[in-house]
Design a protein around this motif. Structure first.
Motif: not given
Length: 269
Positions: A156-161, A165-168, A242-250
């Motif tokens: 579900l929702f890969e690769p975004a999932n 969680w890596e960013a978290i 903000a760091r989590v979001r930036d890392r997730n999107l990167a």
């Protein structure tokens, strides 16, 4: 607080927090898969329907349209903010045959054989004892009635999932989850086994491979804000988030679609 109470509180908190983004257009899959679940039931005018884990009405509203003014839909969810969204949409559509209420599907108290059809879309896996939940839904169904349980398929929702969680984990490893609850029933075999343990045999189960398009990686963050991921997001301070979001999107890069595999089931009592 017992395991069941903890699970209920966690789900309600996550989806109450997510209510502000739950109906964002980027998350149209809630309503698309809800409507398709209802279509599989073949509802008839005048029937009574119970929709548990109803969210903001993705399946309950189409069900109300299908059963008409002589029918009735009771739509229940633990998250009162989603229930209020559903009520608002029902009023806007002029649907007077639907009752939205905040409640627990394990403690609704309806007599045996109360409903012609019961629907649970993307919800039964939040209950630690899914077999007990399925038995309770089956109890409230009349003979000849239909139970529809729709759940997520694999990845579900890969690769975004995984990126989320890596960013978290890089910032708040204490919030990491060991597994996603729907993985227990993410295949037809797993779902059939769970239903069988509840005494529900001969369910028609269909797995479909699907993708959900993203106009940009930022769409994914809006989806996360309007879904169960909000439970983790809500526990993070603004600077860290903000760091989590930036890392997730990167980590996502130029991703233009996420996996939304799905498993539908309909069983006749």
């Amino acid at each position: 607080m017992g395991e069941l109470e903890k699970a209920k509180a966690k789900a309600a908190a996550a989806y109450n927090a997510a209510a502000d983004y739950f109906d964002h257009p980027v998350s149209s899959f809630w309503h698309r898969f809800g409507r398709r679940t209802v279509e599989r039931l073949g509802l008839r005018a005048g029937e009574t329907v119970l929709d548990v884990c109803c969210g903001s009405g993705g399946s309950a509203l189409p069900a109300a349209e299908a059963v008409g003014s002589q029918g009735k839909v009771v739509a229940v969810d633990l998250a009162e903010r989603l229930v209020k969204l559903g009520e608002t949409k029902a009023r806007a559509r002029g649907l007077r045959n639907i009752e939205f209420k905040t409640g627990d599907m394990l403690a609704l108290g309806y007599p045996d054989a109360s409903f012609d059809a019961i629907v649970c879309v993307f919800g039964i896996f939040f209950v630690p004892d899914m077999v007990a939940a399925a038995k309770e839904l089956w109890r409230m169904l009349r003979p000849g009635g239909r139970l529809a349980v729709t759940t997520w398929g694999p990845d579900l929702f890969e690769p975004a999932n995984s990126a989320f969680w890596e960013a978290i984990g890089a910032e708040r490893p204490d919030l990491m989850k060991g597994f996603n609850p729907w993985e227990r029933i993410s295949t037809p075999t797993g779902l059939r086994k769970m239903l069988g343990e509840a005494g529900i045999e001969n369910a028609e189960i269909v797995a479909q491979a699907r993708n959900h398009p993203l106009n940009s990686p930022e769409d994914w963050w809006l989806i996360a804000m309007g879904s169960g991921y909000r439970g983790a997001i809500a526990q993070i301070d603004a600077e860290t988030l903000a760091r989590v979001r930036d890392r997730n999107l990167a980590l996502l890069g130029q991703c233009d679609a996420i996996t939304t595999n799905i498993v539908y089931s309909v069983a006749v009592k």
